[in-house]
Scaffold this motif. Structure first.
Motif, short mmCIF file in Angstrom:
data_model
loop_
_atom_site.label_atom_id
_atom_site.label_comp_id
_atom_site.label_asym_id
_atom_site.label_seq_id
_atom_site.Cartn_x
_atom_site.Cartn_y
_atom_site.Cartn_z
N ARG A 149 0.86 -1.10 0.03
CA ARG A 149 0.08 -0.20 0.00
C ARG A 149 0.97 1.34 0.05
O ARG A 149 1.96 1.23 0.68
CB ARG A 149 -0.82 -0.16 1.29
CG ARG A 149 -1.78 -0.81 1.34
CD ARG A 149 -2.52 -1.00 2.89
NE ARG A 149 -2.91 -2.08 3.44
CZ ARG A 149 -3.91 -2.49 3.01
NH1 ARG A 149 -4.92 -1.98 2.48
NH2 ARG A 149 -4.48 -3.78 3.68
N ILE A 150 0.46 2.29 -0.79
CA ILE A 150 1.17 3.30 -0.75
C ILE A 150 0.91 4.09 0.69
O ILE A 150 -0.20 4.06 1.07
CB ILE A 150 0.84 4.23 -1.73
CG1 ILE A 150 2.01 5.22 -2.18
CG2 ILE A 150 -0.38 4.95 -1.83
CD1 ILE A 150 2.30 5.49 -3.60
N ALA A 151 1.88 4.80 1.29
CA ALA A 151 1.71 5.63 2.38
C ALA A 151 1.25 6.90 2.09
O ALA A 151 1.96 7.81 1.49
CB ALA A 151 2.73 5.16 3.38
N ILE A 152 0.21 7.51 2.71
CA ILE A 152 -0.08 8.69 2.63
C ILE A 152 0.25 9.46 3.82
O ILE A 152 -0.67 9.29 5.10
CB ILE A 152 -1.78 8.94 2.28
CG1 ILE A 152 -1.88 8.17 1.02
CG2 ILE A 152 -2.32 10.36 2.19
CD1 ILE A 152 -3.57 8.01 0.74
N LEU A 153 1.22 10.21 3.97
CA LEU A 153 1.86 10.60 5.11
C LEU A 153 1.24 11.85 5.61
O LEU A 153 1.16 12.06 6.95
CB LEU A 153 3.49 10.69 5.02
CG LEU A 153 4.18 9.49 4.77
CD1 LEU A 153 5.49 9.79 4.56
CD2 LEU A 153 3.97 8.32 5.94
N ASN A 154 0.77 12.64 4.96
CA ASN A 154 0.32 13.83 5.33
C ASN A 154 -1.36 13.65 5.27
O ASN A 154 -2.01 14.11 4.12
CB ASN A 154 0.66 15.34 5.00
CG ASN A 154 0.56 15.18 3.38
OD1 ASN A 154 0.29 14.20 3.05
ND2 ASN A 154 0.86 16.33 3.04
N GLY A 155 -2.17 13.19 6.23
CA GLY A 155 -3.46 13.08 6.08
C GLY A 155 -3.98 11.82 6.77
O GLY A 155 -4.91 11.72 7.47
N LEU A 156 -3.33 10.56 6.86
CA LEU A 156 -3.86 9.41 7.31
C LEU A 156 -2.68 8.86 8.36
O LEU A 156 -1.65 9.29 8.30
CB LEU A 156 -3.82 8.18 6.24
CG LEU A 156 -4.68 8.38 5.10
CD1 LEU A 156 -4.48 7.14 4.14
CD2 LEU A 156 -6.19 8.49 5.63
N SER A 157 -3.43 8.39 9.36
CA SER A 157 -2.65 7.80 10.56
C SER A 157 -1.85 6.57 10.19
O SER A 157 -2.26 5.87 9.19
CB SER A 157 -3.39 7.47 11.70
OG SER A 157 -4.32 6.45 11.42
#
Ligand SMILES: Cc1cc2nc3c(=O)[nH]c(=O)nc-3n(C[C@H](O)[C@H](O)[C@H](O)COP(=O)(O)O)c2cc1C
Length: 174
Positions: free
Chosen positions: A7-15
């Motif tokens: 999974r790609i990590a969405i660093l600003n927005g998701l915990s």
């Protein structure tokens, strides 16, 4: 060696927790990286829930990492040495396994480690088998107490054994 989360990590927005669930799994991307860099060891991580799935994935990459499923349902690993590494079948039962854990727990208790710190990691050991809920409930309701000792874990084991002796009796009379 690369361990690649599918999974790609969405660093600003998701915990971190949301990042383990919300972005879609993309195994193809991991397979493509292995194809593009065949000399690298590529380990696929994310969403793998069974040894069967792991074995299929292993046809395309060098390794598989399992996180949550191995933690919440550790018994899925009990045949891993046999199926993936050619070792002789594991003859241990879940009860044998938790009994083997008792001396460690006793030692840690005498060093002052709270029981709950050890039992929280085995709550899923009897996942999906008769008595599993009773085991989990007994630990959840008692292991947090300040004076909780080894007997709390022994009583939880006894609750599973009650279920397995009923199941055995039913099998014999059937
Ligand atoms: C109990 C537990 C502890 C974890 N600890 C870490 C950690 O310390 N560092 C890390 O990068 N990922 C950690 N993870 C994340 C896993 O390595 C993995 O990337 C994630 O759980 C996704 O794989 P899964 O779908 O098989 O769970 C942990 C996961 C679990 C369930």
């Amino acid at each position: 060696m690369l361990i690649i989360h599918a999974r790609i990590a969405i660093l600003n927005g998701l915990s971190p927790k949301e990042n383990r669930e919300i972005p879609p799994l993309n195994y193809e991307r991991v397979y493509m990286i292995k194809e593009r860099f065949p000399h690298l060891k590529v380990i696929l991580n994310g969403g793998v829930k069974s040894i069967d799935d792991a074995m299929q994935i292993l046809a395309l990459v060098d390794g598989v990492m399992m996180g949550r499923e191995a933690y919440h349902n550790p018994w899925i690993l009990h045949r891993v040495d046999e199926l993936l590494f050619g070792e002789s079948p594991n003859t241990y039962s879940r009860i044998d396994t938790v009994r083997d854990y008792l001396p460690y727990v006793a030692r840690q208790l005498s060093d002052g480690t709270p029981l709950q710190h050890m039992t929280r990691h085995i709550l899923g050991l009897f996942h999906g088998v008769p008595g599993g809920k009773a085991f989990r409930r007994h630990l959840s309701e008692n292991a947090f107490r300040r004076d909780a000792g080894l007997s709390v874990l022994e009583d939880a084991i006894a609750r599973v054994e009650d279920f397995s002796s009923i199941a055995n009796r039913e099998e014999q009379t059937a």
